[in-house]
Write an enzyme that holds these catalytic residues in place. Structure first.
Site, PDB file in Angstrom:
ATOM      1  N   HIS A 358       0.856  -1.190   0.000  1.00 17.21           N
ATOM      2  CA  HIS A 358       0.000   0.000   0.000  1.00 17.21           C
ATOM      3  C   HIS A 358       0.891   1.238   0.000  1.00 17.21           C
ATOM      4  O   HIS A 358       1.816   1.345   0.794  1.00 17.21           O
ATOM      5  CB  HIS A 358      -0.896   0.016   1.232  1.00 17.21           C
ATOM      6  CG  HIS A 358      -1.750   1.252   1.335  1.00 17.21           C
ATOM      7  ND1 HIS A 358      -1.531   2.240   2.262  1.00 17.21           N
ATOM      8  CD2 HIS A 358      -2.814   1.671   0.601  1.00 17.21           C
ATOM      9  CE1 HIS A 358      -2.418   3.201   2.114  1.00 17.21           C
ATOM     10  NE2 HIS A 358      -3.209   2.875   1.109  1.00 17.21           N
ATOM     11  N   SER A 359       0.595   2.167  -0.912  1.00 18.01           N
ATOM     12  CA  SER A 359       1.314   3.425  -0.990  1.00 18.01           C
ATOM     13  C   SER A 359       2.812   3.160  -1.193  1.00 18.01           C
ATOM     14  O   SER A 359       3.198   2.456  -2.121  1.00 18.01           O
ATOM     15  CB  SER A 359       1.047   4.246   0.281  1.00 18.01           C
ATOM     16  OG  SER A 359       1.583   5.533   0.189  1.00 18.01           O
ATOM     17  N   LEU A 360       3.650   3.681  -0.311  1.00 16.93           N
ATOM     18  CA  LEU A 360       5.089   3.462  -0.449  1.00 16.93           C
ATOM     19  C   LEU A 360       5.440   1.983  -0.367  1.00 16.93           C
ATOM     20  O   LEU A 360       6.448   1.537  -0.951  1.00 16.93           O
ATOM     21  CB  LEU A 360       5.835   4.239   0.650  1.00 16.93           C
ATOM     22  CG  LEU A 360       7.365   4.157   0.648  1.00 16.93           C
ATOM     23  CD1 LEU A 360       7.938   4.684  -0.660  1.00 16.93           C
ATOM     24  CD2 LEU A 360       7.949   4.904   1.838  1.00 16.93           C
ATOM     25  N   SER A 362       4.033  -0.414  -1.900  1.00 17.44           N
ATOM     26  CA  SER A 362       4.020  -1.008  -3.240  1.00 17.44           C
ATOM     27  C   SER A 362       5.330  -0.717  -3.972  1.00 17.44           C
ATOM     28  O   SER A 362       5.833  -1.566  -4.718  1.00 17.44           O
ATOM     29  CB  SER A 362       2.828  -0.481  -4.040  1.00 17.44           C
ATOM     30  OG  SER A 362       2.917   0.929  -4.191  1.00 17.44           O
TER      31      SER A 362
END
Length: 601
Positions: A358-360, A362
């Protein structure tokens, strides 16, 4: 009717005072039958316990029940091993309960032990919303008093505790606890006058509590979930552990509803989701990062600066060669550690493993997967040592598609690509001498194609893989099997407008053509090939088996009003989205050939 009621009452009182009954008397036989039906209590039966665990937070303490399967395991262990410590795995084997110690320990992540209790009696005040369990020693005293009252059929029994509290067993269905509210006068004799009552219940079946369903023992797939910046993952500032726990619960519920028959037939079990926490390792004492940051942090607006240090600075750390490697190494070692622990506890597991970021998170996983060594061969299409870059022809192809290829030299002279254009404002392109019309077309296209809708941090992958095809991101289906109502209404209105427009032009075209040529017989609509209206299936490279990659969640009605207002919320809503959980389940079980079922509404 009043006379009958009075006579029955008199007979009952007479029989309680004088239990000797003349068996030859018809009236006494009738009286005995009435007594047996209305006043003789059922034989005493021992209360059935249920096991709970305590969850403490900053503002409250709650007691949550184990599933019936886990509670039965704990009860059996308590009865068989009263002297030696017994450890029982519960909640999908993510926790261990030390039965004798009455403590619950997490297996896969750092978490303090929580209290476990064998619960039989519960209480609730007038202002409370749920029943709370008594300590086990108090429950034992209450059960003994209840057993005596039932056996002797003597109620109004009083049970006093050392702290001044009193429990009175008025009758089998009315048991109250009275708490002191201050100094008491000697002349006050009624407990109800001097204390505040609380309702007391015996047994978990007599209180309103939702006992969770047990989890299937068989694990089909293992998923590691990596969080983004900061220790909190959503707008409620919950940790990665709490968010993954709720995501796992949603997936279990969806399996029961959307894969019901496959689960009942034993074809599938469940998917295990485990959190991967790298934030604590970066900000721990070993790295000294927080200590260094604190020395250079200004004292003003301390709360805002603390929030920034704890969250946004993770982005800068990941751009640092030193700390970037620390983060990647932490995620890799944590995944390997969790996988080893999981295999030890699930030796029969033969399923595959997936990672979700999720977010960073990924980006961390992307770098981890693309740079890991899988043998002598380098990544296909990417030479060894070369970073992954965007296709240099993407900008040119985009401008050609928009009919604006004449501005290619202007944009390339400023070293602009599609990623840079997504960050540009209208004034930036105006300064380059691009007219208003082309500016709007460029900015609208780039933002629509590169930014995933109600998430400001997300970017698309498909335009980098299939540059020659203009694809909209896939809309994630609603878990109830349809679009949200406001989206369906918008689509219906759009179709109505297009149909009306097409019908008007069709009538005009037909009228004009009728003057130019003789009429011909119309083909029946059934003879038109269906392939003329269906779009050809697009294969998105070799990644994900050629299937689609870019997905977007359906917006909620309120989110349609202001996309900027809900931008941050849209970036954090995935953790509690049933639509996202169902998308992952479908990706996992489609590869296993398990049929998806849409439940009837």
């Amino acid at each position: 009717m009043p006379v009958l009621k009075s006579s029955v009452t008199t007979v009952i009182i007479f029989l309680q005072v004088s239990p000797v009954v003349d068996e030859a008397s018809p009236s006494s036989t009738f009286s005995f039958e009435m007594l047996d039906m209305e006043s003789v209590p059922a034989p005493y039966q021992e209360v059935q316990p249920h096991w709970f665990f305590c969850r403490r937070s900053d503002d409250n303490t709650s007691w949550l029940p184990f599933s019936r399967e886990d509670s039965d395991k704990l009860e059996n262990a308590c009865n068989t091993g009263k002297h030696d410590e017994v450890v029982i795995a519960v909640e999908g084997e993510r926790y261990d309960v030390h039965v004798k110690e009455r403590k619950r320990y997490a297996v896969y992540w750092e978490q303090g032990p929580t209290e476990v209790r064998r619960c039989t009696w519960f209480y609730k005040g007038d202002k409370d919303t749920i029943f709370l369990p008594y300590p086990e020693d108090v429950s034992k005293s209450l059960e003994e008093a209840y057993m005596i009252a039932v056996t002797l059929n003597e109620w109004k029994r009083k049970l006093e505790f050392s702290n001044g509290e009193t429990v009175i067993l008025h009758n089998p269905k009315l048991i109250m606890q009275y708490q002191p509210i201050g100094l008491q006068d000697d002349w006050v004799s009624s407990p109800s006058e001097q204390t505040r009552p609380q309702t007391v219940k015996r047994g978990v079946n007599n209180i309103s509590v939702e006992i969770p369903d047990g989890e299937p023992e068989k694990v089909d797939h293992l998923v590691f979930m990596v969080h983004g910046i900061g220790p909190a993952c959503d707008l409620r500032f919950r940790s990665i552990i709490q968010c993954v726990n709720d995501f796992r619960s949603a997936s279990l519920s969806l399996l029961a509803s959307h894969y019901k028959h496959a689960q009942q037939d034993g074809q599938i079990g469940r998917v295990e989701f485990l959190p991967v926490n790298w934030h604590n390792a970066l900000h721990g004492d070993a790295t000294g990062v927080d200590e260094d940051i604190q020395r250079i942090t200004l004292p003003s607006i301390s709360r805002l600066r603390h929030f920034t240090n704890d969250t946004l600075l993770d982005l800068f750390f990941y751009n640092s060669p030193t700390y970037c490697q620390t983060i990647v190494d932490t995620v890799a070692s944590e995944i390997n550690k969790l996988h080893t622990l999981f295999k030890q506890r699930h030796s029969e597991f033969k399923g595959a493993v997936s990672v979700v970021g999720h977010s960073l998170g990924s980006l961390i996983l992307f770098d981890l997967l693309t740079n890991q060594r899988t043998g002598s061969k380098d990544r296909e299409g990417v030479p060894s040592g070369e970073p992954f870059r965007l296709n240099c022809d993407t900008l040119q192809q985009t401008l050609t598609r928009l009919g604006l290829e004449q501005y290619l030299d202007t944009l390339q002279a400023e070293n602009l690509d599609l990623e840079s254009l997504a960050l540009c404002q209208d004034t930036d392109l105006k300064d380059l001498g691009i007219p208003l019309g082309p500016r709007k077309k460029i900015l609208n296209y780039v933002r629509r194609k590169w930014l995933s809708e109600y998430d400001p941090v997300a970017y698309r992958l498909e335009p980098m893989i299939v540059t020659e095809v203009d694809l909209e991101p896939m809309l994630i289906p609603h878990h109830k099997g349809r679009k949200r109502m406001h989206l369906e209404l918008k689509d219906s209105l759009t179709r109505m407008g297009m149909d009306l427009k097409n019908n008007v032009w069709g009538l005009l075209r037909t009228a004009c053509q009728s003057f130019a040529r003789p009429p011909v017989a119309a083909l029946p609509s059934s003879s038109v090939s269906a392939g003329q209206t269906e779009q050809p299936e697009i294969k998105v490279g070799m990644l994900n088996g050629g299937r689609r990659i870019d997905y977007v969640l359906q917006e909620k009605p309120i989110e349609s009003f202001n996309e900027y207002l809900f931008a941050i919320q849209s970036h954090l809503c995935y953790w509690e989205s049933e639509d996202t959980a169902l998308l992952l389940l479908k990706e996992i079980y489609d590869k296993q050939g398990v049929a998806f079922e849409q439940p009837q509404q």
